[in-house]
Motif scaffolding. Structure first.
Motif, PDB file in Angstrom:
ATOM      1  N   TRP A  78       0.827  -1.288  -0.132  1.00 46.64           N
ATOM      2  CA  TRP A  78      -0.059  -0.015  -0.274  1.00 46.64           C
ATOM      3  C   TRP A  78       0.778   1.249  -0.023  1.00 46.64           C
ATOM      4  O   TRP A  78       0.301   2.420   0.128  1.00 46.64           O
ATOM      5  CB  TRP A  78      -0.998   0.185   1.176  1.00 46.64           C
ATOM      6  CG  TRP A  78      -2.020  -1.094   1.307  1.00 46.64           C
ATOM      7  CD1 TRP A  78      -3.236  -1.115   0.293  1.00 46.64           C
ATOM      8  CD2 TRP A  78      -2.026  -2.485   1.808  1.00 46.64           C
ATOM      9  NE1 TRP A  78      -3.943  -2.227   0.529  1.00 46.64           N
ATOM     10  CE2 TRP A  78      -3.199  -3.063   1.574  1.00 46.64           C
ATOM     11  CE3 TRP A  78      -1.119  -2.780   2.728  1.00 46.64           C
ATOM     12  CZ2 TRP A  78      -3.403  -4.370   2.082  1.00 46.64           C
ATOM     13  CZ3 TRP A  78      -1.430  -4.133   3.285  1.00 46.64           C
ATOM     14  CH2 TRP A  78      -2.744  -4.663   3.051  1.00 46.64           C
ATOM     15  N   ASP A  79       2.076   1.226  -0.085  1.00 48.94           N
ATOM     16  CA  ASP A  79       2.993   2.386  -0.140  1.00 48.94           C
ATOM     17  C   ASP A  79       4.037   2.394  -1.137  1.00 48.94           C
ATOM     18  O   ASP A  79       4.867   3.260  -1.007  1.00 48.94           O
ATOM     19  CB  ASP A  79       3.672   2.545   1.407  1.00 48.94           C
ATOM     20  CG  ASP A  79       4.566   1.385   1.812  1.00 48.94           C
ATOM     21  OD1 ASP A  79       4.740   0.674   0.887  1.00 48.94           O
ATOM     22  OD2 ASP A  79       5.175   1.597   2.819  1.00 48.94           O
ATOM     23  N   ARG A 106      -2.821   6.101  -6.245  1.00 43.37           N
ATOM     24  CA  ARG A 106      -1.959   6.772  -5.271  1.00 43.37           C
ATOM     25  C   ARG A 106      -1.590   6.019  -3.904  1.00 43.37           C
ATOM     26  O   ARG A 106      -2.185   5.056  -3.940  1.00 43.37           O
ATOM     27  CB  ARG A 106      -2.675   7.997  -4.728  1.00 43.37           C
ATOM     28  CG  ARG A 106      -2.833   9.028  -5.833  1.00 43.37           C
ATOM     29  CD  ARG A 106      -3.973  10.244  -5.296  1.00 43.37           C
ATOM     30  NE  ARG A 106      -5.276   9.723  -5.195  1.00 43.37           N
ATOM     31  CZ  ARG A 106      -6.238  10.377  -4.949  1.00 43.37           C
ATOM     32  NH1 ARG A 106      -6.115  11.425  -4.407  1.00 43.37           N
ATOM     33  NH2 ARG A 106      -7.514   9.742  -4.832  1.00 43.37           N
ATOM     34  N   LEU A 107      -0.535   6.325  -3.595  1.00 35.97           N
ATOM     35  CA  LEU A 107      -0.065   5.506  -2.637  1.00 35.97           C
ATOM     36  C   LEU A 107       0.012   5.960  -1.091  1.00 35.97           C
ATOM     37  O   LEU A 107      -0.062   7.437  -1.047  1.00 35.97           O
ATOM     38  CB  LEU A 107       1.328   5.026  -2.751  1.00 35.97           C
ATOM     39  CG  LEU A 107       1.335   4.106  -4.155  1.00 35.97           C
ATOM     40  CD1 LEU A 107       2.822   3.915  -4.315  1.00 35.97           C
ATOM     41  CD2 LEU A 107       0.703   2.666  -3.957  1.00 35.97           C
ATOM     42  N   ALA A 108       0.266   5.365   0.135  1.00 38.82           N
ATOM     43  CA  ALA A 108       0.365   5.802   1.461  1.00 38.82           C
ATOM     44  C   ALA A 108       2.117   6.470   1.460  1.00 38.82           C
ATOM     45  O   ALA A 108       2.633   5.926   0.660  1.00 38.82           O
ATOM     46  CB  ALA A 108       0.262   4.925   2.451  1.00 38.82           C
ATOM     47  N   VAL A 111      -2.075   9.371   0.684  1.00 38.81           N
ATOM     48  CA  VAL A 111      -3.452   9.135   0.791  1.00 38.81           C
ATOM     49  C   VAL A 111      -3.606   7.682   1.791  1.00 38.81           C
ATOM     50  O   VAL A 111      -2.568   6.816   1.623  1.00 38.81           O
ATOM     51  CB  VAL A 111      -4.392   8.654  -0.513  1.00 38.81           C
ATOM     52  CG1 VAL A 111      -4.026  10.150  -1.295  1.00 38.81           C
ATOM     53  CG2 VAL A 111      -3.497   7.581  -1.619  1.00 38.81           C
ATOM     54  N   ARG A 112      -4.739   7.334   1.841  1.00 34.97           N
ATOM     55  CA  ARG A 112      -5.140   6.029   2.596  1.00 34.97           C
ATOM     56  C   ARG A 112      -5.888   5.059   1.620  1.00 34.97           C
ATOM     57  O   ARG A 112      -6.251   5.580   0.359  1.00 34.97           O
ATOM     58  CB  ARG A 112      -5.948   6.293   3.821  1.00 34.97           C
ATOM     59  CG  ARG A 112      -5.175   7.141   4.889  1.00 34.97           C
ATOM     60  CD  ARG A 112      -6.073   7.323   6.129  1.00 34.97           C
ATOM     61  NE  ARG A 112      -5.020   7.857   7.269  1.00 34.97           N
ATOM     62  CZ  ARG A 112      -5.569   8.337   8.536  1.00 34.97           C
ATOM     63  NH1 ARG A 112      -6.819   8.159   8.708  1.00 34.97           N
ATOM     64  NH2 ARG A 112      -4.609   8.664   9.327  1.00 34.97           N
ATOM     65  N   PRO A 204      -1.648   3.267   6.188  1.00 35.09           N
ATOM     66  CA  PRO A 204      -2.887   3.249   5.063  1.00 35.09           C
ATOM     67  C   PRO A 204      -4.126   3.047   5.441  1.00 35.09           C
ATOM     68  O   PRO A 204      -5.138   3.384   4.539  1.00 35.09           O
ATOM     69  CB  PRO A 204      -2.118   2.151   4.349  1.00 35.09           C
ATOM     70  CG  PRO A 204      -1.366   1.229   5.292  1.00 35.09           C
ATOM     71  CD  PRO A 204      -0.704   2.301   6.014  1.00 35.09           C
ATOM     72  N   PHE A 205      -4.150   2.445   6.621  1.00 34.98           N
ATOM     73  CA  PHE A 205      -5.625   2.131   6.909  1.00 34.98           C
ATOM     74  C   PHE A 205      -6.268   3.140   8.026  1.00 34.98           C
ATOM     75  O   PHE A 205      -7.440   3.032   8.292  1.00 34.98           O
ATOM     76  CB  PHE A 205      -5.608   0.775   7.541  1.00 34.98           C
ATOM     77  CG  PHE A 205      -5.741  -0.242   6.329  1.00 34.98           C
ATOM     78  CD1 PHE A 205      -6.968  -0.609   5.668  1.00 34.98           C
ATOM     79  CD2 PHE A 205      -4.409  -1.008   5.778  1.00 34.98           C
ATOM     80  CE1 PHE A 205      -6.885  -1.640   4.539  1.00 34.98           C
ATOM     81  CE2 PHE A 205      -4.450  -1.834   4.742  1.00 34.98           C
ATOM     82  CZ  PHE A 205      -5.826  -2.066   4.096  1.00 34.98           C
TER      83      PHE A 205
END
Length: 295
Positions: A78-79, A106-108, A111-112, A204-205
């Motif tokens: 997620w990043d 888009r990535l952490a 963004v989440r 991310p969460f």
């Protein structure tokens, strides 16, 4: 989900392609690649010039009918991650008669996950509107993802609200291929916090358990969820194998068990690297799902 290998995945993929450069060139010839297509308008307040792009891989050969379409979502904890690492998947799919869409999102920490899922939904919506231009059938769109991308692909298949909030009354996803998917049940995972460094996933969460559940595909499954194919590494992370088993159980209880295959001896990263080879079991099951004969 301790994905240290994601830091070296670009080097692994690059090395694989260098070792098989002649083969890659031969595979490229039957396909047509259109790169860096913008799927979010530049005027949009959320627009990101790099992350809101996708590549399309289409067979060069003419076909009597529109072809099935597979939208591939990369992993990367997620990043991290980029569509540039996965051209081999687009080439392999195109060679087998499928129009492939490989996207960035888009990535952490910028963004989440809700924004990531929205990006992926917008890429699918772009696909419904434009894929005819590449010989693809907008009525036969399937999603595929590995690791974090597998969790996002599962969300697209299961959560109709992702498309409804963007103006689509009907979810356009006709099926999903989940390759060692991560994040199917982050609600359970983040409540447990049982592995070292699990706090990293709060980036991310976020810290709201309601958001963990909302971004977990397990809790969106219904009797109307489209067909799902799941392939799990026999030596993957325990969190992936356990959440995938629960996902399978929930779908089975709803009356449409997924096609579920455990690949003995396979760890998490090799589950995506194996997609370099065209006759891989993942492609075989994918082609069966989308109604394309194995070549």
């Amino acid at each position: 989900m301790r994905f240290l290998f994601w830091r070296v995945l670009p080097a692994l993929v690059s090395g694989l392609l260098l070792l098989a450069g002649a083969t890659e060139y031969a595979v490229a010839r039957p396909s047509r690649r259109t790169t860096d297509v913008r799927y979010v308008p530049a005027t949009d307040s959320a627009y990101h010039s790099e992350r809101h792009q996708l590549d399309v891989y289409a067979p060069k050969a003419a076909a009597p009918a529109l072809r099935p379409v597979v939208v591939f979502i990369h992993g990367g904890n997620w990043d991290s991650g980029s569509k540039e690492f996965y051209s081999f998947i687009g080439r392999r799919l195109a060679k087998q008669g499928v129009v492939a869409v490989i996207l960035n999102y888009r990535l952490a920490p910028q963004v989440r996950v809700p924004q990531m899922a929205d990006d992926c939904a917008r890429a699918v919506i772009w696909t419904t509107e434009h894929i005819r231009e590449f010989g693809g059938d907008p009525q036969r769109i399937f999603v595929m993802g590995h690791s974090a991308g597998g969790g996002l692909a599962a969300l697209l298949a299961a959560d109709d609200a992702l498309f409804q909030r963007r103006g689509l009354a009907r979810n356009p996803v006709r099926g999903a291929v989940l390759d060692d998917p991560a994040g199917l049940d982050m609600y359970d995972y983040l409540r447990r916090m049982q592995y070292p460094n699990d706090a990293q996933y709060l980036v991310p969460f976020g810290k709201d358990p309601a958001a963990w559940k909302r971004m977990s595909a397990l809790y969106h499954l219904t009797a109307h969820t489209p067909p799902v194919v799941m392939l799990i590494g026999g030596e993957t992370y325990p969190s992936i194998s356990s959440s995938s088993a629960r996902f399978r159980q929930r779908l089975t209880a709803l009356g449409h068990a997924p096609r579920y295959t455990v690949l003995p001896g396979k760890k998490h990263i090799p589950m995506v690297l194996q997609l370099y080879w065209q006759r891989n079991i993942v492609y075989q099951q994918l082609l069966s799902l989308v109604g394309q004969p194995t070549q």
